[in-house]
Design an enzyme around this catalytic site. Structure first.
Site, PDB file in Angstrom:
ATOM      1  N   HIS A   1      -6.566  20.589 -45.524  1.00  0.00           N
ATOM      2  CA  HIS A   1      -7.688  21.581 -45.792  1.00  0.00           C
ATOM      3  C   HIS A   1      -8.236  20.157 -45.838  1.00  0.00           C
ATOM      4  O   HIS A   1      -9.969  20.845 -46.162  1.00  0.00           O
ATOM      5  CB  HIS A   1      -6.815  22.138 -46.328  1.00  0.00           C
ATOM      6  CG  HIS A   1      -8.154  23.802 -45.834  1.00  0.00           C
ATOM      7  ND1 HIS A   1      -9.412  24.278 -46.574  1.00  0.00           N
ATOM      8  CD2 HIS A   1      -8.427  24.524 -45.013  1.00  0.00           C
ATOM      9  CE1 HIS A   1     -10.069  25.301 -46.013  1.00  0.00           C
ATOM     10  NE2 HIS A   1      -9.828  25.385 -45.519  1.00  0.00           N
TER      11      HIS A   1
ATOM     12  N   HIS B   1     -19.973  28.359 -45.488  1.00  0.00           N
ATOM     13  CA  HIS B   1     -18.074  27.771 -45.736  1.00  0.00           C
ATOM     14  C   HIS B   1     -18.570  26.448 -46.739  1.00  0.00           C
ATOM     15  O   HIS B   1     -17.416  25.868 -47.144  1.00  0.00           O
ATOM     16  CB  HIS B   1     -18.493  26.431 -44.024  1.00  0.00           C
ATOM     17  CG  HIS B   1     -16.833  26.902 -43.812  1.00  0.00           C
ATOM     18  ND1 HIS B   1     -16.274  25.169 -43.753  1.00  0.00           N
ATOM     19  CD2 HIS B   1     -16.114  27.436 -43.955  1.00  0.00           C
ATOM     20  CE1 HIS B   1     -14.807  24.986 -43.652  1.00  0.00           C
ATOM     21  NE2 HIS B   1     -14.844  26.525 -43.685  1.00  0.00           N
TER      22      HIS B   1
END
Length: 655
Positions: free
Chosen positions: A538, A307
């Site tokens: 985000h 990630h």
């Protein structure tokens, strides 16, 4: 549970969904019932959904809905028209969950309170590889991905400034210069009439190196100082010799086009976490580009993800590190709130310099080498060498990384929330009445945190983040207020993207049902002062604020969402820290920036504002956080929202 409808009641509303047995089923082949709309779930959404659905207690959990989220044609807020979505390109970030796309989204006419919107949708043919739920197998699931469609970039592509401030010749235009003329650039006044000298903005923002990404569809003044990926990769920041891109969701053709033409054939290493068929497809996407090499991150603990979002840029003039929160796909750089830490330009060390040369007071160089070494990949060897060959002494932030493993002994405090807690213990300045200084977490996804707040959130996690100096280590951590900023359904509905923005906020109903207690900590997303209330986040940030929210003891921007997979979970009575995923962020501490009071003053306004004080930290959303009202509900991405159309006239009907 067998059939029927299950409901969750909390003080923030009732959620109604299909039973878990129905969620386990394949997408229906027969007529009737909601089906997929235009777009399928993006792989980054799957990543965060994996965090939310599965943890060490839930390997046997049911899939949370075999299918993807709804989406639709959409345009800028207030545009008055829609754009038809073009076919998805063949790219790693644009792989489909189903075998064929739906073409007729739900589009409402002028809202009629007495009429339900039509569910006339084109149905997808089920596939063995469809669905974003997590299997009960201990083997990492092979999730398929689809990015939102890559359209022609609409954001302002002009760069905010050069590497160094030099005398600018008069008469030069605002377009990208060649690599040999990077100093000969003059910004053009913004379209709203304000003269915003981006060169000066970059100089001012160098104090923190913290930026937001540009948002299409908002006033130019609210993009003051913001960056697009094309800005970061432009010659104004350096003449690129080679680069490495670490990310989760990657559209290789789109990424290559973000580099200036003269840099598109330079060596590019892409570090990813794809496996099996997804890996093969990524290699296929890279095949047309002989300069692109791929490096697979090892994911040896089930349901972990790669990630981390980082760029390593090697220039003729030096070296730069960029740590950010955006996937390498068009939509993540279009109408979302994202965060970027941009390092200084690091000069090359003289030949024969010692191993310890070029270290910063924050030990950033050592920590970056340790992080890259944790991949155990020969493909990263040359980049470790590049880091060692440059002078990183000007770095003022601390590196906070997560890497998969069960970390013990001295290794335990090198990663995750224990690393953050250790730095706060060793380096942060104590404050008076620390129990009154709230913690604020802001994120775009939420993991399974346990049956109650004592299982992780308000025990080991809050204990690490509540530390301020050795004298206050773990002192009164249970009394420290906690605010969790996460968008409401209404935030998403009224956003620039409308309901499709919710595809980036993958909080699943199967997880929410297990932790209704979490709603008591929730605060709305509100960024009116930065002009970004309608650009859904985000970005992921964590901070410790004064009781009046006018000062900060520290600030973190990171890829890590609120999950045990990202931050780590203590096991064996605290003997080891188990982390599933790669994550990366940076910690800002006031003393590292020469602020002897040990506190940042808070700046609220455009980020960064052209007139902002160099030592006033540009918080990207409004403070104090606004608690959910009794009518607010957290956005849940895999349940329908049919009662009201979004800003683009669409509703949300996941399969």
């Amino acid at each position: 549970m067998s059939g029927g409808v299950s409901k969750v009641q909390s003080q923030h509303g009732r959620w109604t969904v299909s039973s878990s047995d129905e969620e386990d089923a394949e997408p229906a082949r027969q007529t009737g019932g909601p089906f997929l709309l235009t777009q399928s779930v993006r792989k980054d959404y799957v990543s965060d959904s994996d965090e939310t659905v599965v943890d060490e207690e839930e390997f046997g959990a049911a899939d949370s809905g075999q299918g993807s989220t709804a989406s639709s044609t959409h345009g800028p807020l207030g545009s008055g028209h829609s754009r038809e979505s073009p076919p998805s390109p063949r790219a790693s970030a644009a792989r489909k969950i189903g075998q064929e796309p739906a073409s007729n989204p739900i589009k409402t006419e002028a809202p009629d309170p007495g009429r339900q919107p039509s569910l006339a949708l084109k149905r997808l043919r089920p596939s063995s590889e469809s669905g974003w739920g997590v299997s009960s197998s201990d083997e990492e699931p092979d999730t398929k991905a689809e990015a939102r469609q890559v359209k022609e970039e609409l954001v302002d592509q002009r760069s905010p400034g050069p590497m160094k401030k030099k005398q600018r010749p008069e008469g030069t235009d605002h377009h990208y210069p060649s690599a040999s003329s990077a100093a000969a650039w003059s910004p053009k006044p913004e379209s709203d009439g304000e003269t915003l000298d981006k060169w000066d903005v970059l100089e001012k923002a160098k104090s923190f190196g913290f930026y937001l990404t540009k948002v299409s569809g908002i006033p130019a003044k609210d993009n003051c100082g913001a960056l697009h990926i094309k800005d970061i990769l432009s010659p104004l920041f350096g003449t690129i010799k080679a680069s490495a891109q670490f990310n989760y969701c990657i559209d290789i053709p789109w990424l290559v086009k973000q580099y200036p033409e003269e840099f598109r054939t330079k060596p590019l290493l892409i570090v990813h976490g794809e496996q099996r068929q997804s890996k093969a497809e990524l290699h296929g996407d890279a095949h047309p580009y002989p300069n692109v090499r791929l490096c697979q991150a090892k994911l040896e603990i089930a349901y972990g993800t790669h990630h981390t979002k980082m760029m390593l840029l090697l220039y003729e003039e030096g070296f730069r590190v960029v740590i950010h929160t955006s996937n390498l796909i068009r939509d993540d750089w279009h109408q979302k709130t994202q965060g970027i830490w941009l390092s200084p330009l690091y000069p090359r060390l003289p030949e024969g310099s010692s191993e310890s040369a070029g270290e910063s007071m924050t030990n950033f160089k050592r920590d970056l080498v340790d992080y890259l070494t944790s991949y155990r990949s020969a493909g990263l060897g040359e980049w470790i060498t590049h880091v060692k060959q440059h002078d990183l002494s000007e770095t003022r932030v601390y590196l906070i990384g997560s890497t998969p493993g069960r970390h013990q002994g001295n290794e335990k405090q090198k990663w995750g929330h224990l690393k953050l807690g250790r730095i706060l213990s060793d380096r942060a300045s104590p404050v008076a009445n620390p129990e009154s200084w709230p913690l604020i977490g802001q994120f775009s996804s939420i993991g399974s945190l346990g049956a109650d707040e004592t299982k992780w959130l308000c025990s080991e996690f809050r204990e690490s983040l509540a530390t301020l100096g050795k004298s206050q280590r773990s002192l009164s951590s249970q009394q420290v207020p906690l605010h969790l900023v996460y968008p409401t359904v209404e935030n998403v509905r009224t956003s620039l993207e409308g309901y499709p923005a919710g595809g980036s906020l993958p909080y699943a109903i199967v997880t929410a049902q297990k932790q209704p207690w979490l709603s008591s900590f929730f605060c709305r997303w509100s960024a009116k002062l930065t002009g970004r209330s309608h650009a859904m986040p985000h970005i992921k940030t964590y901070m410790r604020a004064s009781p009046d929210f006018g000062e900060l003891a520290w600030f973190v921007v990171t890829s890590a969402n609120l999950s045990k997979a990202a931050w780590g979970m203590l096991e064996k009575n605290g003997f080891q820290l188990m982390i599933r995923s790669y994550e990366l962020g940076v910690l800002y501490l006031p003393k590292a920036f020469g602020i002897e009071t040990g506190r940042f003053s808070v700046h609220q306004g455009r980020l960064p504002d052209c007139q902002v004080s160099e030592m006033s930290f540009p918080v990207p959303y409004d403070l104090p956080p606004q608690r959910y009202s009794s009518k607010d509900r957290p956005w849940i991405w895999n349940i329908p929202y049919l009662h009201a159309p979004d800003t683009n006239g669409n509703v949300w009907a996941p399969s």
